[in-house]
Enzyme design. Structure first.
Site, mmCIF file in Angstrom:
data_model
loop_
_atom_site.group_PDB
_atom_site.id
_atom_site.type_symbol
_atom_site.label_atom_id
_atom_site.label_comp_id
_atom_site.label_asym_id
_atom_site.label_seq_id
_atom_site.Cartn_x
_atom_site.Cartn_y
_atom_site.Cartn_z
ATOM 1 N N VAL A 180 9.581 39.200 39.706
ATOM 2 C CA VAL A 180 9.070 40.187 38.823
ATOM 3 C C VAL A 180 10.448 40.657 37.813
ATOM 4 C CG1 VAL A 180 8.517 42.595 38.596
ATOM 5 C CG2 VAL A 180 7.656 41.325 40.638
ATOM 6 N N ASN A 217 18.741 38.050 50.656
ATOM 7 C CA ASN A 217 18.059 38.572 49.645
ATOM 8 C C ASN A 217 17.184 39.675 50.374
ATOM 9 O OD1 ASN A 217 16.344 39.161 47.490
ATOM 10 N ND2 ASN A 217 15.802 36.994 46.894
ATOM 11 N N GLU A 218 17.794 40.876 50.200
ATOM 12 C CA GLU A 218 17.369 41.957 51.111
ATOM 13 C C GLU A 218 15.745 42.420 50.487
ATOM 14 O OE1 GLU A 218 16.795 43.752 54.658
ATOM 15 O OE2 GLU A 218 18.706 42.335 53.938
ATOM 16 N N TYR A 224 8.161 40.853 51.680
ATOM 17 C CA TYR A 224 7.329 39.852 52.509
ATOM 18 C C TYR A 224 7.350 40.617 53.981
ATOM 19 C CZ TYR A 224 9.027 36.428 49.236
ATOM 20 O OH TYR A 224 9.251 35.910 47.942
#
Ligand code: ACO
Length: 262
Positions: A180, A217-218, A224
């Site tokens: 995004v 990749n927090e 997810y």
């Protein structure tokens, strides 16, 4: 160095670097330099749809380049380099969508877009300039994108185990290149894109959807998990070291069986 990667494994100067659009899908940890003041958007004119034109595909390719790489603005030749990366992404994506890439049965590029007029108040015009396309006579901007892949596995990734047996090849899907525009993070666009991808996967008759995500990749992990994915497996540390990238997790989501799949 021309390109400043947000992850060492993204750098084209890395000795282990081999270009594979699907390989760098989940490499991008959100570093401190990625943090920008979020811009609140009105989603009433948001559309999320499968790519409908080359113009839109270009916009999606350029969004991926700006989302998965960090560039030092003062570097000589940076615009040429960005153009080169976008061309490479565009060609590779076009090939996968056309079904010409071995191992990929079906690929759909989903794009979230907004009217250009709604983004004119952004602090700078880079997103609009890079990711604009024209649809039905209206100027729009690709603000989020991802690929739904129906394939055995993505290159250099841990393979999903569900469903077992021969049907796994046909009923298992992977999400990739989820991103995004950073100025528009935290507006629910990532969530909306993933929701739409589930509908596409179900339409295709997939029962199991996977994503690979870097352990550090927090934001992506949280996205997810919020979307219903759960942990299935993780990459051995030696493999991540060998590939010169952060270790990946494999997350799984079960989809309801669709008897009317196409
Ligand atoms: C398979 C792959 O492609 S993995 C690669 C993932 N992509 C990237 O790393 C590229 C750079 N990052 C991005 O583009 C974005 O940060 C994305 C795609 C991960 C998230 O997109 P956004 O539109 O900001 O996410 P969205 O607003 O829909 O947030 C949904 C949920 O994700 C989680 N989330 C999103 N961003 C963050 C964050 N910075 N910190 C913690 N949780 C977060 C939250 O649970 C959030 O729900 P909430 O707002 O109700 O708390």
């Amino acid at each position: 160095m021309v390109l400043l990667s947000s992850s060492p494994s993204l750098s084209i100067t890395s000795p282990n670097y081999r270009y594979s659009p699907s390989r760098r899908l989940c490499l991008c940890p959100i570093s401190a330099t990625h943090v920008v003041t979020p811009h609140h958007i009105d989603k009433s004119s948001l559309t999320i749809s499968e790519t409908s034109s080359e113009d839109q595909l270009w916009a999606a390719a350029r969004l991926r380049v700006r989302s998965f790489n960090e560039f030092k603005p003062s570097t000589f030749g940076i615009q040429d380099h960005k153009r080169y990366l976008a061309e490479r992404e565009f060609e590779a994506l076009k090939e996968r969508i056309a079904g010409k890439r071995t191992g990929f049965n079906r690929v759909s590029c989903l794009n979230a877009s907004l009217p250009l007029s709604q983004l004119l108040s952004l602090p700078n015009d880079d997103l609009c300039a890079q990711c604009k396309f024209i649809e039905n006579g209206e100027d729009r901007v690709v603000v989020g994108t991802l690929d739904v892949n129906q394939c055995m596995s993505l290159p250099d990734e841990i393979t999903g185990m569900k469903p077992e047996g021969i049907e796994g090849q046909f009923a298992r899907g992977y999400l990739s290149n989820v991103c995004v525009a950073n100025e528009l993070h935290r507006n629910g666009l990532g969530y909306d894109l993933v929701a739409k991808s589930k509908a596409v996967a179900q339409k295709w008759g997939l029962t199991d959807l996977y994503v690979h995500v870097a352990v550090n990749n927090e934001p992506a992990k949280q996205l997810y998990m919020k979307s219903g994915f759960v942990y299935e497996n993780d990459e051995p540390a030696w493999q991540a070291r060998f590939l010169d990238r952060p270790r990946r997790l494999l997350l799984w989501l079960g989809l309801p069986v669709n008897v009317n799949s196409i």
